[in-house]
Design a protein around this motif. Structure first.
Motif, mmCIF file in Angstrom:
data_model
loop_
_atom_site.group_PDB
_atom_site.id
_atom_site.type_symbol
_atom_site.label_atom_id
_atom_site.label_comp_id
_atom_site.label_asym_id
_atom_site.label_seq_id
_atom_site.Cartn_x
_atom_site.Cartn_y
_atom_site.Cartn_z
ATOM 1 N N ARG A 31 -2.110 -0.878 -8.356
ATOM 2 C CA ARG A 31 -3.040 -1.687 -7.584
ATOM 3 C C ARG A 31 -2.608 -3.151 -7.593
ATOM 4 N N SER A 32 -2.096 -3.637 -8.727
ATOM 5 C CA SER A 32 -1.673 -5.036 -8.775
ATOM 6 C C SER A 32 -0.477 -5.270 -7.850
ATOM 7 N N ARG A 34 0.081 -3.637 -5.047
ATOM 8 C CA ARG A 34 -0.458 -3.661 -3.691
ATOM 9 C C ARG A 34 -1.169 -4.963 -3.407
ATOM 10 N N GLN A 35 -1.889 -5.480 -4.385
ATOM 11 C CA GLN A 35 -2.584 -6.750 -4.172
ATOM 12 C C GLN A 35 -1.587 -7.876 -3.966
ATOM 13 N N ARG A 36 -0.476 -7.829 -4.714
ATOM 14 C CA ARG A 36 0.523 -8.882 -4.536
ATOM 15 C C ARG A 36 1.135 -8.796 -3.152
ATOM 16 N N ARG A 38 -0.302 -7.561 -0.455
ATOM 17 C CA ARG A 38 -1.296 -8.035 0.507
ATOM 18 C C ARG A 38 -1.406 -9.556 0.488
ATOM 19 N N ARG A 39 -1.345 -10.127 -0.695
ATOM 20 C CA ARG A 39 -1.434 -11.586 -0.792
ATOM 21 C C ARG A 39 -0.232 -12.234 -0.120
#
Length: 121
Positions: A31-32, A34-36, A38-39
């Protein structure tokens, strides 16, 4: 006998709990990532939006069209480079994707072009 049964039940519950905790930790790591990603995409879109806004503002002010276009292209190029630098990095260095597979720094792949051997990273 009763003590052995209690010990077996407690150890099974403890082991099962550790399995669940480890699975959750692995999911959190994905998840981290994917968040990176997306960011990084959000920052890339924001940079492109800012570059377009500056370009249109320069044209409205009547500045030199060629200079405004050159500055716009430079801003787009910088945003693209920064996006690639942010997204294509993992824990074991940078990578590229082909056919939805991630290849980490393939040092062994050499190409021959125009009389030169080129190492593809």
């Amino acid at each position: 006998m009763r003590n052995i049964l209690k010990f077996g039940i407690i150890s099974f519950a403890f082991a099962f709990g550790l399995i669940l905790i480890n699975a959750d930790t692995a999911n959190a790591q994905n998840r981290s990532y994917r968040q990176r990603d997306r960011r990084a995409q959000r920052e890339y879109r924001r940079d492109i939006r800012d570059a377009r806004r500056d370009y249109r503002r320069d044209l409205r002010r009547g500045e030199n069209r060629r200079e405004a276009r050159r500055e716009y292209r430079d801003d787009l190029r910088d945003a693209r480079r920064e996006y690639i630098r942010n997204v294509r990095r993992g824990q074991s260095g940078w990578y590229y994707t082909r056919n939805n597979r991630r290849y980490y720094r393939p040092y062994s792949s050499w190409n021959y072009r125009n009389g030169y051997f080129i190492r593809r990273y």
